[in-house]
Enzyme design. Sequence first.
Site, mmCIF file in Angstrom:
data_model
loop_
_atom_site.group_PDB
_atom_site.id
_atom_site.type_symbol
_atom_site.label_atom_id
_atom_site.label_comp_id
_atom_site.label_asym_id
_atom_site.label_seq_id
_atom_site.Cartn_x
_atom_site.Cartn_y
_atom_site.Cartn_z
ATOM 1 N N HIS A 100 -54.301 34.835 -71.482
ATOM 2 C CA HIS A 100 -53.011 34.750 -72.171
ATOM 3 C C HIS A 100 -53.158 34.092 -73.537
ATOM 4 O O HIS A 100 -53.826 33.070 -73.659
ATOM 5 C CB HIS A 100 -52.017 33.943 -71.332
ATOM 6 C CG HIS A 100 -51.416 34.733 -70.209
ATOM 7 N ND1 HIS A 100 -50.268 34.348 -69.552
ATOM 8 C CD2 HIS A 100 -51.785 35.906 -69.641
ATOM 9 C CE1 HIS A 100 -49.971 35.242 -68.623
ATOM 10 N NE2 HIS A 100 -50.884 36.186 -68.646
ATOM 11 N N TYR A 156 -41.386 28.791 -69.716
ATOM 12 C CA TYR A 156 -40.967 27.430 -69.368
ATOM 13 C C TYR A 156 -39.537 27.276 -69.856
ATOM 14 O O TYR A 156 -39.286 27.367 -71.064
ATOM 15 C CB TYR A 156 -41.854 26.387 -70.054
ATOM 16 C CG TYR A 156 -43.263 26.319 -69.509
ATOM 17 C CD1 TYR A 156 -44.254 27.186 -69.942
ATOM 18 C CD2 TYR A 156 -43.608 25.360 -68.550
ATOM 19 C CE1 TYR A 156 -45.549 27.113 -69.441
ATOM 20 C CE2 TYR A 156 -44.907 25.275 -68.045
ATOM 21 C CZ TYR A 156 -45.862 26.155 -68.485
ATOM 22 O OH TYR A 156 -47.150 26.079 -67.987
ATOM 23 N N LYS A 192 -52.225 21.006 -65.926
ATOM 24 C CA LYS A 192 -53.414 20.242 -66.285
ATOM 25 C C LYS A 192 -54.268 19.743 -65.104
ATOM 26 O O LYS A 192 -55.422 19.361 -65.303
ATOM 27 C CB LYS A 192 -52.998 18.998 -67.107
ATOM 28 C CG LYS A 192 -52.534 19.310 -68.497
ATOM 29 C CD LYS A 192 -53.701 19.562 -69.418
ATOM 30 C CE LYS A 192 -53.299 20.225 -70.700
ATOM 31 N NZ LYS A 192 -53.178 21.698 -70.626
ATOM 32 N N PRO A 228 -47.081 18.976 -62.728
ATOM 33 C CA PRO A 228 -47.696 20.274 -63.033
ATOM 34 C C PRO A 228 -47.195 20.941 -64.322
ATOM 35 O O PRO A 228 -47.722 21.988 -64.702
ATOM 36 C CB PRO A 228 -47.334 21.128 -61.810
ATOM 37 C CG PRO A 228 -46.179 20.452 -61.174
ATOM 38 C CD PRO A 228 -46.270 19.002 -61.501
ATOM 39 N N TYR A 245 -51.782 22.356 -74.712
ATOM 40 C CA TYR A 245 -51.662 23.309 -73.604
ATOM 41 C C TYR A 245 -52.977 24.021 -73.329
ATOM 42 O O TYR A 245 -53.372 24.178 -72.174
ATOM 43 C CB TYR A 245 -50.544 24.338 -73.886
ATOM 44 C CG TYR A 245 -50.178 25.124 -72.658
ATOM 45 C CD1 TYR A 245 -49.225 24.644 -71.762
ATOM 46 C CD2 TYR A 245 -50.811 26.330 -72.353
ATOM 47 C CE1 TYR A 245 -48.912 25.344 -70.606
ATOM 48 C CE2 TYR A 245 -50.510 27.033 -71.203
ATOM 49 C CZ TYR A 245 -49.548 26.538 -70.331
ATOM 50 O OH TYR A 245 -49.256 27.226 -69.181
HETATM 51 P P1 FAD Z 1 -57.744 18.802 -53.803
HETATM 52 O O1 FAD Z 1 -57.488 20.214 -54.203
HETATM 53 O O2 FAD Z 1 -56.616 17.980 -53.302
HETATM 54 O O3 FAD Z 1 -58.920 18.828 -52.739
HETATM 55 C C1 FAD Z 1 -59.268 17.705 -51.973
HETATM 56 C C2 FAD Z 1 -59.957 18.149 -50.700
HETATM 57 O O4 FAD Z 1 -60.342 17.005 -49.961
HETATM 58 C C3 FAD Z 1 -59.058 18.972 -49.793
HETATM 59 O O5 FAD Z 1 -59.712 20.138 -49.378
HETATM 60 C C4 FAD Z 1 -58.751 18.047 -48.619
HETATM 61 O O6 FAD Z 1 -58.566 18.736 -47.394
HETATM 62 C C5 FAD Z 1 -59.985 17.164 -48.604
HETATM 63 N N1 FAD Z 1 -59.741 15.831 -48.043
HETATM 64 C C6 FAD Z 1 -58.701 14.996 -48.251
HETATM 65 N N2 FAD Z 1 -58.840 13.860 -47.594
HETATM 66 C C7 FAD Z 1 -60.004 13.936 -46.942
HETATM 67 C C8 FAD Z 1 -60.708 13.055 -46.081
HETATM 68 N N3 FAD Z 1 -60.214 11.859 -45.762
HETATM 69 N N4 FAD Z 1 -61.887 13.467 -45.587
HETATM 70 C C9 FAD Z 1 -62.420 14.677 -45.905
HETATM 71 N N5 FAD Z 1 -61.790 15.550 -46.715
HETATM 72 C C10 FAD Z 1 -60.606 15.191 -47.230
HETATM 73 N N6 FAD Z 1 -53.577 22.323 -61.961
HETATM 74 C C11 FAD Z 1 -53.918 23.084 -63.038
HETATM 75 O O7 FAD Z 1 -54.926 22.788 -63.696
HETATM 76 N N7 FAD Z 1 -53.159 24.173 -63.444
HETATM 77 C C12 FAD Z 1 -52.025 24.519 -62.760
HETATM 78 O O8 FAD Z 1 -51.417 25.525 -63.110
HETATM 79 C C13 FAD Z 1 -51.620 23.705 -61.638
HETATM 80 N N8 FAD Z 1 -50.508 24.004 -60.938
HETATM 81 C C14 FAD Z 1 -50.202 23.262 -59.828
HETATM 82 C C15 FAD Z 1 -49.056 23.602 -59.125
HETATM 83 C C16 FAD Z 1 -48.706 22.846 -57.989
HETATM 84 C C17 FAD Z 1 -47.437 23.216 -57.253
HETATM 85 C C18 FAD Z 1 -49.535 21.767 -57.540
HETATM 86 C C19 FAD Z 1 -49.181 20.975 -56.296
HETATM 87 C C20 FAD Z 1 -50.672 21.446 -58.248
HETATM 88 C C21 FAD Z 1 -51.017 22.187 -59.387
HETATM 89 N N9 FAD Z 1 -52.164 21.879 -60.123
HETATM 90 C C22 FAD Z 1 -52.469 22.606 -61.247
HETATM 91 C C23 FAD Z 1 -53.041 20.769 -59.715
HETATM 92 C C24 FAD Z 1 -54.290 21.227 -58.934
HETATM 93 O O9 FAD Z 1 -53.928 22.012 -57.843
HETATM 94 C C25 FAD Z 1 -55.096 19.989 -58.477
HETATM 95 O O10 FAD Z 1 -55.336 19.175 -59.591
HETATM 96 C C26 FAD Z 1 -56.433 20.391 -57.818
HETATM 97 O O11 FAD Z 1 -56.233 20.927 -56.542
HETATM 98 C C27 FAD Z 1 -57.377 19.171 -57.699
HETATM 99 O O12 FAD Z 1 -58.553 19.542 -57.000
HETATM 100 P P2 FAD Z 1 -59.355 18.467 -56.167
HETATM 101 O O13 FAD Z 1 -60.514 19.211 -55.589
HETATM 102 O O14 FAD Z 1 -59.621 17.280 -57.025
HETATM 103 O O15 FAD Z 1 -58.370 17.976 -55.030
HETATM 104 C C1 PHB Z 2 -48.648 28.129 -61.506
HETATM 105 O O1 PHB Z 2 -48.833 29.322 -61.788
HETATM 106 O O2 PHB Z 2 -48.664 27.716 -60.344
HETATM 107 C C2 PHB Z 2 -48.374 27.174 -62.602
HETATM 108 C C3 PHB Z 2 -48.472 27.604 -63.912
HETATM 109 C C4 PHB Z 2 -48.206 26.719 -64.950
HETATM 110 C C5 PHB Z 2 -47.835 25.429 -64.664
HETATM 111 C C6 PHB Z 2 -47.759 24.984 -63.344
HETATM 112 C C7 PHB Z 2 -48.025 25.865 -62.305
HETATM 113 O O3 PHB Z 2 -47.546 24.589 -65.686
#
Ligand code: FAD
Ligand code: PHB
Length: 395
Positions: free
Chosen positions: A72, A202, A298, A294, A385
């Site tokens: 995009h 947005y 980021k 979100p 962004y």
């Molecule tokens: P997580 O994905 O939380 O992974 C952690 C892992 O550890 C999980 O698999 C869990 O099961 C495991 N775990 C937890 N506790 C334990 C334990 N005690 N023992 C063993 N395993 C454990 N980010 C973006 O960059 N762009 C976006 O568009 C965006 N949109 C989002 C929309 C929503 C609705 C949400 C909720 C988040 C969004 N995010 C976005 C954020 C993004 O999803 C997270 O930052 C990302 O998942 C972080 O990855 P992680 O591996 O650090 O943590």
């Molecule tokens: C998404 O597609 O889930 C999404 C996109 C942009 C955002 C947050 C979530 O800022």
Amino acid sequence: MHTQVGIIGGGPSGLCLARLLSLAGIESVILERHDRAHVEARIRAGILEQGMIELMRRARVGDRMDREGLLHDGIVLTFDGRVERVDLAGLTGGKQVMVYGQTELTRDLYDAVLSDANITVVFEARDVQPEGFLEGRPALEFGKDGQQHRLVCDWIAGCDGYHGASRAAVPRDRITEFERVYPFGWLGLLAETPPVHDELIYSNHERGFALCSMRSHTRSRYYVQVGLDEKLEDWPDDRFWDEIRRRLPERFAAKMVTGPAIEKSIAPLRSFVAEPLRFGKLFLVGDAGHIVPPTGAKGLNLAASDMYYLSTALIAFYQQGRSDLLDRYSETALRRIWAAVRFSWWFTSISHRFGGDAIERRIQLAEFDYLMGSTAGRTTIAENYVGLAFDASFR
Ligand code: FAD
Ligand code: PHB
């Protein structure tokens, strides 16, 4: 049992870190609380910045992303009826973002990790407990199939998200936590319908914020701001579709294609940073160390810089006997984290209803007018962004 790097959490951070280390010949064991299907099914991030895209390629898991991801060049911002496009690429010397779901990225990572001889994954690891990391003899205690295990490692990477065991294991007097919880959440809906527009929208509306995103040309991801007391069962699909259409300018509302929800969930909004991100031989990576609302897309993209810095530092340690980069990990990662925390907080504050008095909305409108009427204002949004660069001096 012994390994070089013990990784808690098999989400994007843990998986990608393990791959980057493996390609430099470093062994790791990942302890994941759930099974693969559960981790892959979590509908979360949708937008990748250049840094995360490049990391996926570097980890040699970028082929499907490059084939199927949608690049995009811009985003659309609306305020009540007004529609403005921010030309991300034009304002940042050609930088783009990519639509590629976290579900897909996680699947690609698991495909690679599970056939990688340097990486062992233990699914359904129970009660993982990091130990000895402050005393220089790190180990992970955990249960699996009713038996207790001890994994001795050189380093521990806490990649276990906001609710994980790694940050919780740090003595309270060693860690400072900064937190803001917002007085609303996002209700998200995923549907097999063509997106309402070919770029993300947005929308700041009197009834609250709305976001129109997507996963592909045939799959939409939409969000509306809701109160913290809202319950999922009070939001049948029809109510969601009515609400999001009301929050969009007529030209988009009129052509929105609706359909049954594949997934629907409510996520709270939070800004959170832990300092530092290193405790002896334990490092915090990704959501384990920081959370952003979100709005700026980021979260995962911040995890990317953590993974990059930590993998670079561990590779320098094993290949060159250097520990200077490990010493700089926390400080370097935190600089980019705070920049994204600031942007995500600010973007949230100009686009959501905080339930304040009438002056709140007038000020938001004045800010929108200023930003959209100014190349500097538009560039500020675009630069943040598409994502700030990683620190090139970290090598
Ligand atoms: P997580 O994905 O939380 O992974 C952690 C892992 O550890 C999980 O698999 C869990 O099961 C495991 N775990 C937890 N506790 C334990 C334990 N005690 N023992 C063993 N395993 C454990 N980010 C973006 O960059 N762009 C976006 O568009 C965006 N949109 C989002 C929309 C929503 C609705 C949400 C909720 C988040 C969004 N995010 C976005 C954020 C993004 O999803 C997270 O930052 C990302 O998942 C972080 O990855 P992680 O591996 O650090 O943590
Ligand atoms: C998404 O597609 O889930 C999404 C996109 C942009 C955002 C947050 C979530 O800022």
